[in-house]
Design a protein around this motif. Sequence first.
Motif, PDB file in Angstrom:
ATOM      1  N   UNK A 145      30.595  38.976  44.193  1.00 54.96           N
ATOM      2  CA  UNK A 145      31.435  40.545  43.792  1.00 54.96           C
ATOM      3  C   UNK A 145      32.388  40.086  44.993  1.00 54.96           C
ATOM      4  N   UNK A 146      31.360  40.165  46.490  1.00 53.33           N
ATOM      5  CA  UNK A 146      32.546  40.121  47.806  1.00 53.33           C
ATOM      6  C   UNK A 146      33.528  39.235  47.407  1.00 53.33           C
ATOM      7  N   UNK A 147      33.612  37.892  47.354  1.00 52.75           N
ATOM      8  CA  UNK A 147      34.521  36.890  47.487  1.00 52.75           C
ATOM      9  C   UNK A 147      35.775  37.166  46.209  1.00 52.75           C
ATOM     10  N   UNK A 148      35.650  38.191  45.050  1.00 49.87           N
ATOM     11  CA  UNK A 148      36.244  38.521  44.538  1.00 49.87           C
ATOM     12  C   UNK A 148      37.163  39.095  44.868  1.00 49.87           C
ATOM     13  N   UNK A 149      36.240  40.375  45.633  1.00 50.04           N
ATOM     14  CA  UNK A 149      37.178  41.336  47.006  1.00 50.04           C
ATOM     15  C   UNK A 149      38.084  40.694  47.669  1.00 50.04           C
ATOM     16  N   UNK A 150      37.455  39.666  48.259  1.00 45.98           N
ATOM     17  CA  UNK A 150      38.135  39.348  49.434  1.00 45.98           C
ATOM     18  C   UNK A 150      39.388  38.764  48.899  1.00 45.98           C
ATOM     19  N   UNK A 151      39.247  37.969  47.983  1.00 51.90           N
ATOM     20  CA  UNK A 151      40.744  37.460  47.566  1.00 51.90           C
ATOM     21  C   UNK A 151      41.404  38.179  46.646  1.00 51.90           C
ATOM     22  N   UNK A 152      40.829  39.889  46.323  1.00 52.40           N
ATOM     23  CA  UNK A 152      42.458  40.134  45.664  1.00 52.40           C
ATOM     24  C   UNK A 152      43.635  40.767  47.016  1.00 52.40           C
ATOM     25  N   UNK A 153      44.774  40.623  46.246  1.00 49.20           N
ATOM     26  CA  UNK A 153      45.735  40.834  47.484  1.00 49.20           C
ATOM     27  C   UNK A 153      46.774  41.801  46.625  1.00 49.20           C
ATOM     28  N   UNK A 154      47.256  42.534  47.815  1.00 52.00           N
ATOM     29  CA  UNK A 154      47.929  43.275  47.323  1.00 52.00           C
ATOM     30  C   UNK A 154      47.894  44.186  46.106  1.00 52.00           C
ATOM     31  N   UNK A 155      46.850  44.349  45.782  1.00 53.52           N
ATOM     32  CA  UNK A 155      46.048  45.395  44.816  1.00 53.52           C
ATOM     33  C   UNK A 155      46.056  44.777  43.571  1.00 53.52           C
ATOM     34  N   UNK A 156      46.493  43.097  43.935  1.00 50.76           N
ATOM     35  CA  UNK A 156      45.923  42.720  42.490  1.00 50.76           C
ATOM     36  C   UNK A 156      44.621  41.514  42.854  1.00 50.76           C
ATOM     37  N   UNK A 157      44.292  41.156  41.433  1.00 50.94           N
ATOM     38  CA  UNK A 157      43.129  41.005  41.379  1.00 50.94           C
ATOM     39  C   UNK A 157      42.947  39.757  40.621  1.00 50.94           C
ATOM     40  N   UNK A 158      41.225  39.315  40.951  1.00 56.61           N
ATOM     41  CA  UNK A 158      41.028  37.821  40.315  1.00 56.61           C
ATOM     42  C   UNK A 158      40.620  38.076  39.687  1.00 56.61           C
ATOM     43  N   UNK A 159      40.688  37.541  38.471  1.00 59.14           N
ATOM     44  CA  UNK A 159      39.310  37.953  37.346  1.00 59.14           C
ATOM     45  C   UNK A 159      38.095  37.845  38.105  1.00 59.14           C
ATOM     46  N   UNK A 160      37.516  38.589  37.361  1.00 56.62           N
ATOM     47  CA  UNK A 160      36.040  39.586  37.219  1.00 56.62           C
ATOM     48  C   UNK A 160      34.976  38.265  36.955  1.00 56.62           C
ATOM     49  N   UNK A 161      35.600  37.980  36.355  1.00 58.26           N
ATOM     50  CA  UNK A 161      34.326  37.019  35.426  1.00 58.26           C
ATOM     51  C   UNK A 161      34.363  35.376  36.078  1.00 58.26           C
ATOM     52  N   UNK A 162      35.312  35.401  37.642  1.00 54.13           N
ATOM     53  CA  UNK A 162      35.598  34.013  37.233  1.00 54.13           C
ATOM     54  C   UNK A 162      34.326  32.989  37.861  1.00 54.13           C
ATOM     55  N   UNK A 163      34.302  31.739  37.022  1.00 55.23           N
ATOM     56  CA  UNK A 163      33.063  31.011  37.792  1.00 55.23           C
ATOM     57  C   UNK A 163      32.970  30.137  39.020  1.00 55.23           C
ATOM     58  N   UNK A 164      32.230  29.932  39.298  1.00 58.23           N
ATOM     59  CA  UNK A 164      31.944  28.772  40.868  1.00 58.23           C
ATOM     60  C   UNK A 164      33.170  29.527  41.985  1.00 58.23           C
ATOM     61  N   UNK A 195      35.376  40.904  28.711  1.00 58.10           N
ATOM     62  CA  UNK A 195      35.455  41.988  29.539  1.00 58.10           C
ATOM     63  C   UNK A 195      36.778  42.602  30.312  1.00 58.10           C
ATOM     64  N   UNK A 196      37.880  42.114  30.026  1.00 59.70           N
ATOM     65  CA  UNK A 196      39.260  42.637  30.101  1.00 59.70           C
ATOM     66  C   UNK A 196      39.627  43.918  29.361  1.00 59.70           C
ATOM     67  N   UNK A 197      39.070  44.847  30.713  1.00 59.15           N
ATOM     68  CA  UNK A 197      39.341  46.071  29.593  1.00 59.15           C
ATOM     69  C   UNK A 197      40.458  46.300  29.995  1.00 59.15           C
ATOM     70  N   UNK A 198      41.321  46.366  31.230  1.00 56.88           N
ATOM     71  CA  UNK A 198      43.015  47.118  30.895  1.00 56.88           C
ATOM     72  C   UNK A 198      43.096  46.516  29.366  1.00 56.88           C
ATOM     73  N   UNK A 199      43.103  45.330  28.329  1.00 56.06           N
ATOM     74  CA  UNK A 199      43.508  44.256  27.659  1.00 56.06           C
ATOM     75  C   UNK A 199      43.292  45.210  26.646  1.00 56.06           C
ATOM     76  N   UNK A 200      41.294  45.645  26.570  1.00 58.20           N
ATOM     77  CA  UNK A 200      40.938  46.040  25.771  1.00 58.20           C
ATOM     78  C   UNK A 200      41.786  47.305  25.506  1.00 58.20           C
TER      79      UNK A 200
END
Length: 956
Positions: A107-126, A502-507
């Motif tokens: 989760x911390x890696x995904x947070x660190x990869x967020x840029x300008x408020x744009x996020x990486x897919x939450x369930x990105x494997x590896x 789990x793409x809640x925005x699209x849901x």
Amino acid sequence: MVDPKGILSMGAATILRGKSTSTNLEANSTASRWMQQVTERIDILIKDYQADGEDHIHQTLHGVAIAALDSFLQSNVTGPPLEWNSAEILFPPDIARDTRKLHSIRQSIIQDLSVDGEAVYLLTPNIELFGLAKCILNHPALIGSERVSDYLDFRWARVTVNFWHQKLLSENAASLQQIIYDDLDLLEKDLRNRDTEESPLRLVQRATIHTQHGFDHRVREDLQYATDKTGFEFELTGRLGKRTKFQESELSQLVVLARSKDGGGSDSAQGTAIERNGTNGTSGNATNKSSIPEDLDLNDDTLLESIVFSKSTSDPYSTKQSDRSASLAALDPANQPPLNPLDSIILLAYASSITNTSPSDGLTREETLPYATRVLQGVSTNWQIFTQALLVRSRIEGYRSRTVERGVLQLQALVDQVIVETTPTISTGPLTAPTIQVQDDCGTSSFLPRPKPSESAPAEERLAYIHQLASPTRWELEAELASRWVSLGGLRTALEIYERLQMWAEVALCWAANDREDKARKILRRQLYTSTQSSAQESQHTKPSINDDDQIDVDDMTQERIPLPPDAPRLFCILGDMEKSPSAYEKAWEVSNHRYVRAQRSLGKYYFGQGDLQKSDEAYVKSLKVNALNHNTWFSLGCVRLQTENWTGAVDAFGRAIQIEDQDAESWSNMAAALIQLPSEDSVNDAETPEPTEDDDVLPSNAPKQDPQKHIHSAFNALKRAAALKRDSYRIWQNLLNVAVKISPPPYTDIIIAQNRLIDLRSKIEGENCIDVEVLEGLLAHLIATATSPPPMAASSTITTTNTDTAAASGVGKMTGFEKMLVDLIQDKITPLITTSRRLHLLAAKTSLHLQHPAAALDAYEKAWRCALNAPGWEHGAAEGKWRDVVDATMELADAYESLGERVRENGKEGEVVEKGWRFKARSAIRSVLGRGREGWGGGEEFEGLERRMEDLKGI
């Protein structure tokens, strides 16, 4: 064969994980996040090696980063699955075996990869593999080193990892885009000057990067340059053929004729790609037919599986043979030679470029399909390239009723193929993209049977061109499939896919599209807020369940979650769209640390709709400070400034929009509208220059004189560009006409072209009202005033004659330039449209007089008089204006009878005059007007004038 697991487990990778016995990196680390710790460890590693005088550390780190990136792409894009657990390789055992710790660190890696408020897919494997590659290739000590700056492979690897980072984000991030293009600028010299085997690969890779960021004109330039370097020949042309089962006659069909320089099927280029791209392997053999993805049949009752082309190579509708390469002209479109892998990628890139630069309609899809079809024809092609070609074709076929079924099924097959090929047979931790729980023998669902090892391509082949193809990830493919179902009306199926991912925005967007905004709001609030009643019982790691949404009271969801999800800015903006709440946009801007540009764009749009133009302007400006390369934002800002009459600011905004996208006709047109409102430079200088006093010495000025019409000329040129880009917009042509007449001297030919185009666009709707009579009267007056000699006598009976022989006989064919353009406009376009306009009939009459067509001129004067006479209400004493028009028309007709009646008819027998009984006709016309107007206007000045004119005619 290179073993990525071995690279990541030994040498520098071991030190990065803190297992070196020589340096206690874990004790020296002060960072709280894993990626920050990796960055600190690289610092210590470089210092240790430099202290020992060893120089190979940069190459070692480069190899580690490439191995990590390739492994990440293999596990998420291409397959086959990794046979090892990345968590066990990159994390200490206590973290890799602890589900809770592993979840937290990912989760911390995904947070660190967020840029300008744009996020990486939450369930990105590896995700840790990508995080490691990102840390190494973007480390300041390595980028700042002179040794590394000259190391082109390292610089290209940095561009590559940053580009994949951009693709992983939900939308393009401006700051990351700037980093990518700064590196590309540094590599420009290498691309242009070095003629090596990898140069075409780099050019195609850069074209793919341009496609991602919407710079379509740059895409074409790089693809053309790559084509020149490889010697690849191709052409989109037409060949006679049959497309349907019941078609009897052959029609011209679009086809791409293509031939590689060496005849195709060469494996040398692929081997070079594997070596230069740093992929895991050395084999470069092309894929055989048994190891390519499944190509589904069309199975339609009307369309053939493929076009049946005529045996003849000639096509009267296609390009002339002299304009084509002889080798392409000799190709059989149904049996073309196989292409080199890179040449196939170039064709697919051209197809993507056409899709981006053209409107999304049937013509665009018809033009794009032959490129994908040509790539699929080659059996000896790369596995990943063939997959990409199937994907491109399925996207095109999804919009036609006859092919939509195969388009959806093919996309579903590709989705299942990628899921099967990227799903590991061993557990990789708790954070893994979910799949459908309908399993085959190997534990993963699949639309098609899982391929045997002999039928599947190895990882090195799949990764050979992955950076040139930029294929979508597994979750992007599934989301595209869901989007396809939405377009077909299958909202429930799309919802199932989005919920599983789990793409809640699209849901939420799906529910909103299904007229369930209440459900959509609950889903969004469930991700962002917790209930005040249940927050105490909720654990920090409790995941919201969509099944609980029906029991949620929206008003009770007010306590913000801690921490917020990585895509919280986007969720807040969607919530703001549904609730029309500017506070939600402000919250999105706040949680993104003032970097999420969509929040300010949404605020700007909201305030514009509310009429608060000042706040709208401020919001768009804030957005552009973060991302100054967004064309739509500059355009919107310009529109706001047009409303506030900030003409200088509007010119600047539309100018910046044009710099980004110079093919936007609306930006050119709106910039012209702002330019025309700017004060002239003379008036500005006069306002700023103080009045001289008696003590001032008056000296002659050597400053050049300012052009008072500078802004008008600029507006005119902008509108010409807009009209060239959007020829079907009558508003642009009308604006062009209005601005052109303000120029001194007027651009006469451009005015005629604009009026001509307006008639083409609006004549069927508005008739004669689409004609600017005043402008045409001015043009005709200029023509008559500047005529050096009268045209030859005409031989035609009417001025509307368009027969070539007659026109030549009348001397019209000898006219050139402005005179011919104006005469053709009046004869061919205006005269057939005239119905009730007296002024237009007079215009036609004067044109006939200029051409020395007295009979046609008199006929036009008679029509002009009838138009005035048919105006209702002129006989009564209240309509003075109409009465004067009738009097003027009658006087003009009498004068025309007198001056033209005895002239020789232009197309009559020798000596035949225009009108023998002109006196009688003139007196009859005046008599009828006097009789009808006597009751209302008898005794008036105009009435007495008509009586005097009657007496004059009696005396002749």
